[in-house]
Design a protein around this motif. Structure first.
Motif, short mmCIF file in Angstrom:
data_model
loop_
_atom_site.label_atom_id
_atom_site.label_comp_id
_atom_site.label_asym_id
_atom_site.label_seq_id
_atom_site.Cartn_x
_atom_site.Cartn_y
_atom_site.Cartn_z
N VAL A 170 9.18 3.57 -7.38
CA VAL A 170 7.98 4.27 -7.63
C VAL A 170 6.62 3.44 -7.21
N THR A 171 6.68 2.52 -7.80
CA THR A 171 5.63 1.67 -7.92
C THR A 171 5.56 0.75 -6.41
N GLN A 172 6.42 0.65 -5.52
CA GLN A 172 6.39 0.41 -4.31
C GLN A 172 5.62 1.39 -3.55
N ALA A 173 6.15 2.67 -3.57
CA ALA A 173 5.72 3.55 -2.91
C ALA A 173 4.42 4.20 -3.32
N LEU A 174 3.94 3.57 -4.09
CA LEU A 174 2.39 4.00 -4.65
C LEU A 174 1.55 3.01 -4.43
N SER A 175 2.03 1.55 -4.14
CA SER A 175 1.30 0.42 -4.01
C SER A 175 0.57 0.18 -2.76
N LEU A 176 1.34 0.89 -1.54
CA LEU A 176 0.73 0.80 -0.08
C LEU A 176 -0.05 1.89 0.01
N PRO A 177 -1.19 1.45 0.51
CA PRO A 177 -2.13 2.82 0.47
C PRO A 177 -2.15 3.37 2.02
N ALA A 178 -2.65 4.72 2.25
CA ALA A 178 -2.43 5.32 3.60
C ALA A 178 -2.69 4.51 4.66
N ASN A 179 -1.85 4.70 5.60
CA ASN A 179 -1.55 3.81 6.86
C ASN A 179 -1.26 4.67 7.94
N GLN A 215 10.10 -3.16 9.54
CA GLN A 215 8.70 -2.86 8.94
C GLN A 215 8.65 -2.92 7.45
N ALA A 216 9.48 -2.72 6.63
CA ALA A 216 9.59 -3.25 5.04
C ALA A 216 9.24 -4.55 4.85
N VAL A 217 9.89 -5.59 5.58
CA VAL A 217 9.74 -6.88 5.55
C VAL A 217 8.29 -7.12 5.66
N ALA A 218 7.50 -6.66 6.80
CA ALA A 218 6.45 -6.79 7.49
C ALA A 218 5.19 -6.43 6.14
N HIS A 219 5.70 -5.45 5.57
CA HIS A 219 4.73 -4.88 4.56
C HIS A 219 5.07 -5.33 2.90
N SER A 220 5.94 -6.14 2.99
CA SER A 220 6.54 -6.78 1.51
C SER A 220 6.93 -5.68 0.68
N LEU A 221 7.81 -4.57 1.20
CA LEU A 221 8.19 -3.65 0.59
C LEU A 221 9.83 -3.65 0.86
N SER A 222 10.66 -2.98 -0.16
CA SER A 222 12.09 -2.65 0.10
C SER A 222 12.09 -1.68 1.07
N PRO A 223 13.34 -1.46 2.00
CA PRO A 223 13.46 -0.60 3.00
C PRO A 223 13.33 0.82 2.13
N ALA A 224 13.67 0.88 0.72
CA ALA A 224 13.72 2.31 0.04
C ALA A 224 12.30 2.43 -0.21
N GLY A 225 11.74 1.63 -0.66
CA GLY A 225 10.11 1.75 -0.91
C GLY A 225 9.51 2.20 0.06
N LEU A 226 9.57 1.53 1.37
CA LEU A 226 8.99 2.33 2.37
C LEU A 226 9.48 3.56 2.96
N ALA A 227 10.54 3.87 2.78
CA ALA A 227 10.92 5.04 3.38
C ALA A 227 10.34 6.30 2.07
N THR A 228 10.49 5.78 0.88
CA THR A 228 9.69 6.75 0.08
C THR A 228 8.34 7.00 0.09
N TRP A 229 7.65 5.77 0.57
CA TRP A 229 6.51 5.85 0.92
C TRP A 229 5.98 6.91 2.16
N TRP A 230 6.90 6.84 3.07
CA TRP A 230 6.65 7.37 4.20
C TRP A 230 6.84 9.20 3.55
N LEU A 231 7.69 9.61 2.92
CA LEU A 231 7.85 10.74 2.54
C LEU A 231 6.80 11.26 1.79
N LEU A 232 6.35 10.49 0.74
CA LEU A 232 5.03 10.71 0.25
C LEU A 232 3.90 10.85 0.83
N ARG A 233 3.74 10.37 1.81
CA ARG A 233 2.60 10.38 2.73
C ARG A 233 2.60 11.81 3.87
#
Length: 314
Positions: free
Chosen positions: A293-302, A254-272
């Protein structure tokens, strides 16, 4: 940066966790294995530049070195910096939560941080020898005396939360427990339900499960000894499982599909997560912190992506 209310304070949705300043958490055998003072200062500078205004530490982290590093940083950056950041510390992992010990420890913490007042203070772990009503009375006295502004509970069960709040208004403002995509016990053990019913905030720590959600480990093998997760296998061995190995591989896809690192996507999930106020992150370097921080904030709500990551077997 996004900011949310925690008690009467406005906190950034990311907090800089300082558990690795001078050591690795509260482990005495790992003192000296963490970031040096200069490295800690560089992380603090980058955190503030990113808009992070909450710094989380504890009196037992590296036997006080973590607090001392933050204190020397504050002193070297001038008085205006104190107005820009909120300081959070914890007490009780050694020595318990008895009144005398807490009062002694908060003074040591204030001295190491070189400040007069702590913005936030947490009971680090429950103390079976001290009833929760006594613990809360002690913390409320700290507030009355101007040593602490707000207080909360860490590493607690649902029964701890309800016991501490049994007298009516809980008095404490939030719960800080370990929670991430792989470790979600609080969803099922009643902690999050108690927070919701009592109007408490929630600040999860260990967003990457000790590094498991970074994608750099092969969970199919044994825990590598020469890593931080190997040094703290007491905390993370339970999460090292075939089931979680599959979840990490799916996170990576999923991270590759959204141009994020796994860590960035996992943090985005938690932030949401709707119950999360601020996420504690403990990066190893300024660049790692900024990327996370920037990756987790860059992906909007989904909602679809969030549900996909949340669902077992996805």
């Amino acid at each position: 940066m996004i900011y949310r209310r925690l008690g009467g304070l406005e906190v950034s949705v990311f907090a800089l966790g300082a558990a690795n300043f001078g050591g690795i958490g509260s482990s005495r055998k790992l003192v000296g294995k963490g970031e040096t003072e200069a490295e800690a200062h560089a992380l603090l500078d980058r955190a503030v530049a990113l808009g992070i205004n909450l710094i989380d530490t504890a009196g037992t982290y590296a036997d006080g070195a973590s607090e001392s590093f933050i204190g020397s940083w504050l002193a070297s950056r001038g008085p205006a910096m104190r107005d820009r950041v909120l300081l959070s510390s914890k007490v009780g992992i050694r020595g318990g939560l008895g009144r005398k010990h807490v009062f002694e420890e908060v003074d040591r913490t204030l001295a190491r941080l070189r400040v007069d007042t702590l913005d936030l203070y947490l009971s680090h772990v429950p103390d079976p020898a001290t009833p929760w009503d006594e613990v809360l009375a002690t913390f409320q006295d700290l507030v009355k005396r101007g040593k602490v502004r707000q207080f909360g509970l860490s590493n607690v069960s649902a029964s701890d939360v309800w016991s501490a709040a049994a007298k009516g208004s809980p008095g404490f403002g939030w719960v800080q427990n370990r929670f991430n995509l792989l470790e979600r016990d609080d969803e099922h053990n009643g902690v999050l339900e108690a927070c919701l019913k009592l109007g408490l905030q929630y600040t999860p720590y260990s967003p990457l499960a000790g590094g498991l959600l970074s994608g750099k480990y092969s969970l199919a093998g044994s825990i590598p000894e020469d890593t931080r997760i190997g040094q703290r296998r007491d905390l993370y061995a339970k999460a090292w499982s075939p089931e979680n190995a599959l979840r990490v591989e799916q996170l990576k896809t999923q991270a590759v599909a959204h141009s994020l690192s796994p860590a960035g996507l996992a943090t985005w999930w938690l932030l949401r997560c709707p119950f999360v106020t601020s996420v504690l992150v403990g990066a190893r370097s300024p660049d790692q912190l900024e990327q996370l921080v920037t990756q987790a904030l860059s992906l909007p709500a989904n909602e679809g992506l969030w549900q996909t990551l949340s669902s077992p077997g996805q």
